[in-house]
Design an enzyme around this catalytic site. Structure first.
Site, PDB file in Angstrom:
ATOM      1  N   ALA A 270       0.857  -1.176   0.000  1.00 19.94           N
ATOM      2  CA  ALA A 270       0.000   0.000   0.000  1.00 19.94           C
ATOM      3  C   ALA A 270       0.895   1.228   0.000  1.00 19.94           C
ATOM      4  O   ALA A 270       2.110   1.138   0.183  1.00 19.94           O
ATOM      5  CB  ALA A 270      -0.935   0.012   1.208  1.00 19.94           C
TER       6      ALA A 270
ATOM      7  N   ASN B 208      -0.489   7.870   0.275  1.00 20.26           N
ATOM      8  CA  ASN B 208      -0.862   9.143  -0.329  1.00 20.26           C
ATOM      9  C   ASN B 208      -1.847   9.873   0.580  1.00 20.26           C
ATOM     10  O   ASN B 208      -2.781   9.263   1.116  1.00 20.26           O
ATOM     11  CB  ASN B 208      -1.512   8.916  -1.691  1.00 20.26           C
ATOM     12  CG  ASN B 208      -0.725   7.975  -2.568  1.00 20.26           C
ATOM     13  OD1 ASN B 208       0.451   8.171  -2.822  1.00 20.26           O
ATOM     14  ND2 ASN B 208      -1.391   6.921  -3.022  1.00 20.26           N
TER      15      ASN B 208
ATOM     16  N   HIS C 200      -1.114   0.746   9.419  1.00 20.30           N
ATOM     17  CA  HIS C 200       0.198   1.281   9.038  1.00 20.30           C
ATOM     18  C   HIS C 200       0.025   2.546   8.200  1.00 20.30           C
ATOM     19  O   HIS C 200       0.629   3.596   8.480  1.00 20.30           O
ATOM     20  CB  HIS C 200       0.946   0.187   8.267  1.00 20.30           C
ATOM     21  CG  HIS C 200       2.265   0.575   7.696  1.00 20.30           C
ATOM     22  ND1 HIS C 200       3.434  -0.051   8.062  1.00 20.30           N
ATOM     23  CD2 HIS C 200       2.630   1.488   6.755  1.00 20.30           C
ATOM     24  CE1 HIS C 200       4.439   0.455   7.383  1.00 20.30           C
ATOM     25  NE2 HIS C 200       3.981   1.398   6.571  1.00 20.30           N
ATOM     26  N   GLU C 201      -0.791   2.467   7.142  1.00 21.79           N
ATOM     27  CA  GLU C 201      -0.951   3.610   6.243  1.00 21.79           C
ATOM     28  C   GLU C 201      -1.653   4.768   6.950  1.00 21.79           C
ATOM     29  O   GLU C 201      -1.322   5.938   6.712  1.00 21.79           O
ATOM     30  CB  GLU C 201      -1.716   3.201   4.988  1.00 21.79           C
ATOM     31  CG  GLU C 201      -1.111   2.047   4.209  1.00 21.79           C
ATOM     32  CD  GLU C 201       0.356   2.234   3.863  1.00 21.79           C
ATOM     33  OE1 GLU C 201       0.784   3.394   3.653  1.00 21.79           O
ATOM     34  OE2 GLU C 201       1.084   1.223   3.820  1.00 21.79           O
TER      35      GLU C 201
ATOM     36  N   GLU D 270       8.948   4.577   7.934  1.00 24.19           N
ATOM     37  CA  GLU D 270       8.462   3.205   7.780  1.00 24.19           C
ATOM     38  C   GLU D 270       8.582   2.404   9.064  1.00 24.19           C
ATOM     39  O   GLU D 270       7.712   1.588   9.377  1.00 24.19           O
ATOM     40  CB  GLU D 270       9.189   2.517   6.628  1.00 24.19           C
ATOM     41  CG  GLU D 270       8.953   3.170   5.272  1.00 24.19           C
ATOM     42  CD  GLU D 270       7.471   3.239   4.889  1.00 24.19           C
ATOM     43  OE1 GLU D 270       6.638   2.539   5.504  1.00 24.19           O
ATOM     44  OE2 GLU D 270       7.144   4.012   3.980  1.00 24.19           O
TER      45      GLU D 270
END
Length: 864
Positions: free
Chosen positions: A274, A277, A308-309, A331
């Protein structure tokens, strides 16, 4: 082309010149050809009289205008446009035809094979925003982006800003044989965001409507994907995970969600899991949208990815790294917080077990390679960022942050995170600035911690030293920390040491001693007098980042009774220890294989089962002495088949065992079982053979030599979806014949119509490398090595690296004479090859040398 590779020094010089960028981007996707129109006006401030450049890559630029003066389009060379004589306030317009991509970067164009419809999505990290419009493509020149997008009128367009209503415009276009009108979507400006976080997704996407509830009110939220897959979006569950994460993050970050909406879009043929954005997260349809029954490991992975995103909206987007040196901080933080959040607020309470069994174990492997690097490492240019996306950056970094949270306490850690986000919001920051905030919150210096955990590469090994008296009580327990010779640095480890007793058919934790390990040898006097345990774990509950080597008594008891370990984390810990002992040449591969087969039916965590069934295949192919592979592989498959029948009908472990069987089936009879399941003449009670599982089984049948190209084509004709077509390509490449392997490599390195799309390349490469008997690939070695550079040059970047790593013939150890020497010669002959490709071969050489040692250990064990 040096202009295509932005250096850190160039970025620093441009940052000193340029500021306050504001972009108005007009994209026209109505042309059905291979290019799209991009017309961008950039307003920016600059040092008066200075010179710099702006990027526009893979484009035919036909108009450039700076401060009202036209410039010659011929100035556009190697992806850059020089800008001379700048004013304090500048206006630049750049227009031209930009190319669609099929490698998952820039603007990726996907044509649905089922109906001919077109789907587009952007993937701009690390520096491919320049492939869609002219920009200052580096993370510390944040910009405000205003998109206007023209598309066929039956399409949807999603971007970073709230989705507007489209307006009709003049013109028509034919898509999939149907004529459509045109529509223009005009988005409002974003707040300052990094260029790589800008996004445009366009096509006839469907969506699941939703809303999130934040501290500042409702946040519009949708889950998008292709209409043919709408029944598989699982939108309610995705949004439920998102809502739980939102509530947690707003509380611990002490900062409301910083954007106006939150969309998540399943996109096809994606290189990554993923991408974060801003307000427009793209998610891999191939990996995270499930057409059939998903395993618990797959569902958990999707939840962790969602969390996570979402974390990146604050950590990475609201506050952004200054340069790619600090990619790890983005990350690692998201990896840590996503796993932590999954354990805190989702159904996956054993998320740290999954982390230990999978991603952390991969980090141990990468951290032992000659190409290992510190978590904090210099990234000299954008080309090197491809190498930075690894499990050292993700999982080792997350492990270090977990250690930091333990070291300073969670309250201080999150207090530092909150002040960091508040101080640097909408800006850029560095590791030093992050640590300064945590130091202030913790009232403790972190220099020494950062030096040993963040700035020193390599993984250490913890090993117990035990002495007992005649009654079997411990008289001494010490823990040695063995450090790699190349990086001889000891780290402090906060651990729990546990002794397990085999009682009434199960291993029971009988005592636990907390300890801080520091230095080459740490005595643990608190253990003295306790009974010598049947199983000793010096990193019980997996609290630190270190490999384990088990003592002989623990090994012997596990060998006889591993099926009686019934704690999920303990199962993951002992299997991981056995795996790494096998890789280190300390344990014969057949002992690890036997352990996996013995405990697999009783594994309590789906990802542990998935991970170790896959690693068992590596051990079978690479670490066994070649003369024992056929016999042990056949026996392993038989044990798995028996376990499938004995498992609870319809259970997750039954599904994992069947997938494992398909990976190791090797004989004609074993292949026939797979054929019977696919054809419906046999069944596994409780399991439906859906489309995705069918392809798993067909892959096993191909590798066992039980199917040919014509029959695979038949199954592909019944599954004309994108997933079916790419899976079919992988199964064709898995056919157990030299001709099929050569055809797969020819299709990759010598394609008749240009490189295949990225997702198909990945499947072909994996199928090519798949062989029950690795010797099948021996005739291909000369061609693989001889044309590897040619392949990479045509497919540079994420795709080229991933495929090169898959096809490098490291499993041919013991089957091809002088394999290590051939890889050494390749490196000598290709000293000028791209650094990321050389890295793949250097790592492959290390895998070969390690396999040589492991095979010697396997052979000695068989002879004893």
């Amino acid at each position: 082309m040096p202009g295509m590779n932005l250096t850190k020094q160039e970025a620093a010089e441009r940052f000193a010149t340029v500021s306050h960028a504001r972009y108005a981007i007009d994209l026209d996707f109505s042309d059905p050809g291979r290019t799209f129109r991009s017309d961008t006006t950039v307003e920016f401030d600059a040092t008066p009289g200075a010179s710099t450049f702006i990027e526009a890559a893979w484009a035919d630029i036909d108009a450039i205008e700076l401060n009202g003066e036209p410039l010659d389009p011929a100035l556009h060379v190697e992806g850059r446009i020089p800008l001379e004589g700048l004013k304090e306030h500048n206006t630049l317009r750049v227009a031209g035809a930009f190319g669609y991509r099929n490698d998952g970067q820039g603007i990726h164009r996907f044509v649905d094979p089922a109906d001919g419809e077109v789907y587009l999505y952007s993937q701009f990290a690390a520096n491919d925003t320049r492939a869609a419009f002219a920009c200052f493509d580096q993370p510390d020149i944040k910009g405000e982006f205003t998109f206007t997008v023209t598309v066929p009128d039956h399409w949807a367009v999603i971007s970073n800003s709230p989705t507007p209503e489209p307006e009709p415009v003049d013109g028509t276009v034919t898509v999939a044989g149907v004529e459509h009108g045109l529509a223009r979507w005009s988005f409002g400006p974003t707040v300052p965001i990094p260029s790589y976080g800008a996004a445009v997704v366009a096509g006839p996407y469907a969506y699941h409507e939703g809303v999130l509830h934040g501290t500042d009110g409702e946040i519009p939220a949708r889950v998008y994907g292709r209409p043919s897959l709408e029944q598989h979006f699982d939108g309610d569950r995705v949004l439920e995970d998102t809502q739980a994460g939102l509530e947690l993050y707003e509380r611990v970050f002490q900062t409301p969600y910083p954007y106006e909406k939150y969309d998540q879009i399943y996109v096809p043929q994606y290189n990554l899991g993923a991408m974060e954005n801003i307000g427009c997260v793209t998610i891999s349809e191939d990996r995270l949208l499930f057409r059939g029954r998903a395993t618990a490991a797959e569902l958990e992975f999707r939840t962790v990815v969602v969390l996570h995103e979402l974390a990146h909206m604050w950590f990475g987007n609201l506050v952004t790294m200054k340069w790619w040196d600090d990619l790890w901080l983005n990350e690692s933080f998201a990896e840590f917080i996503g796993t932590w959040a999954a354990a805190e607020v989702s159904e996956w309470k054993d998320a740290w077990v999954t982390f230990a069994a999978d991603r952390k174990s991969v980090a141990y492997v990468q951290d032992q390679l000659p190409t290992t690097h510190a978590i904090v490492t210099e990234v000299p240019d954008t080309e090197a960022t491809v190498s930075a996306f690894d499990m050292i950056t993700y999982a080792k970094g997350a492990s270090a942050l977990k250690q930091l949270a333990e070291f300073v306490g969670e309250d201080a850690f999150f207090g530092g995170v909150a002040s960091y986000l508040q101080r640097y919001h909408h800006g850029n920051a560095t590791l030093a600035e992050f640590l300064a905030e945590v130091e202030t919150a913790a009232e403790s210096r972190l220099d020494s911690w950062a030096e040993v955990w963040l700035e020193t590469p390599g993984v250490t090994t913890l090993r117990p030293i035990i002495a007992t008296d005649d009654a079997g009580a411990l008289t001494r327990l010490a823990v040695a920390e063995d450090v790699p010779a190349e990086h001889p640095v000891h780290r402090p480890h906060g651990v729990e040491i546990a002794g397990y007793e085999l009682s009434e058919g199960t291993f029971v934790r009988s005592w636990t001693v907390p300890a801080t390990l520091d230095g080459p040898l740490t005595e643990v006097p608190e253990a003295a007098g306790r009974p010598r345990p049947d199983l000793l774990l010096v990193n019980d509950r997996d609290l630190t980042y270190a490999k384990l080597h088990l003592d002989d008594v623990s090994l012997a008891n596990l060998e006889a009774h591993i099926a009686h370990v019934d704690d999920a984390m303990a199962q993951a810990t002992v299997l991981d220890a056995l795996w790494h002992m096998t890789r280190d040449g300390s344990l014969a591969a057949q002992r690890y294989i036997d352990a996996v087969l013995s405990v697999a039916p009783r594994l309590l965590n789906s990802a542990t089962a998935e991970s170790h069934l896959e690693l068992m295949v590596v051990a079978l192919r690479r670490y066994l002495a070649p003369e024992h592979v056929a016999e042990i592989t056949e026996a392993a498959a038989e044990r798995l088949w028996h376990a499938v029948g004995e498992a609870e009908h319809g259970s997750d472990i039954q599904l994992q065992l069947l997938k494992g069987y398909a990976q190791v089936a090797s004989t004609t009879e074993q292949g026939l079982r797979l054929r019977a399941l696919v054809e419906g003449t046999a069944e596994v009670a409780g399991l439906d053979i859906d489309s995705d599982l069918t392809w798993d089984l067909l892959g096993g049948l191909a590798a066992a030599g039980g199917i040919d190209v014509e029959e695979i084509d038949h199954y592909a004709s019944r599954d004309v979806s994108a997933a079916g077509q790419r899976r079919a390509a992988g199964v064709r490449a898995a056919i157990a014949s030299p001709e099929a392997k050569q055809a797969a490599w020819d299709a990759l390195v010598r394609p008749a119509d240009g490189p295949a799309i990225n997702a198909v390349q990945f499947q072909m490469a994996a199928g090519l490398a798949r062989a029950v008997d690795p010797a099948l690939l021996a005739p291909l070695v000369e061609d693989l090595l001889g044309s590897l550079r040619e392949y990479y040059d045509a497919n540079a970047g994420f795709v080229g690296v991933r495929v090169a790593r898959l096809v490098l013939p490291v499993n041919l150890v013991g089957r091809v004479d002088g394999l290590a020497g051939r890889l050494e010669q390749w490196l000598a002959d290709h000293h000028d090859a791209p650094s990321v490709l050389r890295k793949v071969v250097v790592e492959g050489l290390d895998h070969v040398r390690r396999a040589q040692i492991a095979q010697t250990t396997s052979r000695m064990a068989a002879a004893s």
